[in-house]
Design a protein around this motif. Structure first.
Motif, PDB file in Angstrom:
ATOM      1  N   TRP A   1      -2.187  10.779   4.332  1.00  0.00           N
ATOM      2  CA  TRP A   1      -1.082  10.211   3.558  1.00  0.00           C
ATOM      3  C   TRP A   1       0.164  10.030   4.409  1.00  0.00           C
TER       4      TRP A   1
ATOM      5  N   VAL B   1       1.697   1.761  -3.679  1.00  0.00           N
ATOM      6  CA  VAL B   1       0.495   2.097  -4.463  1.00  0.00           C
ATOM      7  C   VAL B   1       0.095   3.548  -4.242  1.00  0.00           C
ATOM      8  N   THR B   2       0.230   4.026  -3.015  1.00  0.00           N
ATOM      9  CA  THR B   2      -0.224   5.386  -2.679  1.00  0.00           C
ATOM     10  C   THR B   2       0.890   6.420  -2.799  1.00  0.00           C
ATOM     11  N   SER B   3       1.948   6.105  -3.519  1.00  0.00           N
ATOM     12  CA  SER B   3       3.081   7.028  -3.624  1.00  0.00           C
ATOM     13  C   SER B   3       2.903   8.077  -4.712  1.00  0.00           C
ATOM     14  N   THR B   4       1.867   7.976  -5.517  1.00  0.00           N
ATOM     15  CA  THR B   4       1.671   8.917  -6.613  1.00  0.00           C
ATOM     16  C   THR B   4       1.064  10.229  -6.117  1.00  0.00           C
TER      17      THR B   4
ATOM     18  N   TRP C   1      -2.665   9.973  -5.345  1.00  0.00           N
ATOM     19  CA  TRP C   1      -3.007   9.408  -4.043  1.00  0.00           C
ATOM     20  C   TRP C   1      -2.684  10.376  -2.909  1.00  0.00           C
ATOM     21  N   VAL C   2      -1.625  11.157  -3.058  1.00  0.00           N
ATOM     22  CA  VAL C   2      -1.307  12.160  -2.038  1.00  0.00           C
ATOM     23  C   VAL C   2      -2.471  13.133  -1.891  1.00  0.00           C
TER      24      VAL C   2
ATOM     25  N   LEU D   1       0.021   7.154   6.916  1.00  0.00           N
ATOM     26  CA  LEU D   1       0.160   5.886   6.209  1.00  0.00           C
ATOM     27  C   LEU D   1       1.619   5.617   5.864  1.00  0.00           C
ATOM     28  N   GLN D   2       2.310   6.643   5.381  1.00  0.00           N
ATOM     29  CA  GLN D   2       3.699   6.455   4.968  1.00  0.00           C
ATOM     30  C   GLN D   2       4.623   6.170   6.153  1.00  0.00           C
TER      31      GLN D   2
ATOM     32  N   PRO E   1       0.810  -1.228   0.000  1.00  0.00           N
ATOM     33  CA  PRO E   1       0.000   0.000   0.000  1.00  0.00           C
ATOM     34  C   PRO E   1       0.840   1.273   0.000  1.00  0.00           C
TER      35      PRO E   1
ATOM     36  N   LYS F   1      -5.615  12.570  -2.837  1.00  0.00           N
ATOM     37  CA  LYS F   1      -6.811  11.841  -2.432  1.00  0.00           C
ATOM     38  C   LYS F   1      -6.822  11.551  -0.928  1.00  0.00           C
ATOM     39  N   LEU F   2      -5.671  11.167  -0.383  1.00  0.00           N
ATOM     40  CA  LEU F   2      -5.596  10.819   1.038  1.00  0.00           C
ATOM     41  C   LEU F   2      -5.478  12.042   1.934  1.00  0.00           C
TER      42      LEU F   2
END
Length: 199
Positions: free
Chosen positions: A141, A127-130, A133-134, A144-145, A124, A136-137
């Motif tokens: 973010w 996946v959320t590194s774009t 996604w930054v 999560l990171q 995850p 969106k979250l």
């Protein structure tokens, strides 16, 4: 420095070991070639992960330096590259084991299950590194990171526990600079002396 090292040039550097190892896997006549590539791909992934996590404390330690600004700007690329090599490491491991029963029979070993936990956490995060996604979250973010620290801990144990803990020195040596920089980071934020505020 940014003009000299575009993202494309950086990704070319990241890809060089991938190209070399993939070519070796496809062309070598050594029946153990895949087994031989399991460890170097994992070590390369760990090194890129360590570099990724060192960037923030390095930027704190060397404030205003151009090279630390460049590292911060490209930090996500290092993280994604670390995941890519972890995925390649996993693929080579699965091919080397050859069958599902042999994979399952190894799951109770510390150096195996810690590796799987680290890899599952990385999925995850990658996946959320774009940028999409930054956005969106939003504020979720960064929390999560921060699971990167958990994944790094499992990666350290995964590496150190190889060969039944007989050769942990390589893992410790590689992670020692990161540990030192994180200790500095904790000292900077929580323990360093601060000038007294004026009354």
């Amino acid at each position: 420095m940014t003009s000299r090292f575009s993202p494309y040039g950086l990704w070319t550097l990241f890809a060089l070991p991938l190209i070399a190892w993939s070519w070796m896997a496809m062309t070598s006549t050594n029946p153990r070639i895949v087994h031989m590539l399991v460890h170097p791909t994992g070590e390369w992934s760990a090194r890129l992960l360590i570099i990724t996590m060192m960037i923030t404390p390095l930027a704190m330690l060397f404030k205003g330096k151009g090279w630390t600004r460049w590292l911060k700007k490209n930090r996500r690329y290092f993280g994604v590259a670390a995941f890519a090599y972890a995925a390649l490491h996993t693929v080579f491991y699965l091919i080397d084991r050859g069958s599902l029963p042999r994979i399952i029979n190894h799951l109770d070993r510390t150096w195996i299950w810690t590796g799987w936990v680290a890899f599952v956490i990385f999925i995850p995060l990658a996946v959320t590194s774009t940028d999409a996604w930054v956005r969106k979250l939003g504020t979720w973010w960064k929390p999560l990171q921060r699971w990167t620290y958990v994944a790094a801990l499992f990666t350290l144990v995964h590496w150190a526990a190889l060969h039944d803990w007989k050769e942990p020195a390589a893992a410790i040596v590689h992670f020692a600079p990161l540990a030192a920089l994180e200790a500095y980071r904790l000292w900077y934020w929580y323990l360093r002396p601060r000038p007294a505020r004026a009354a």
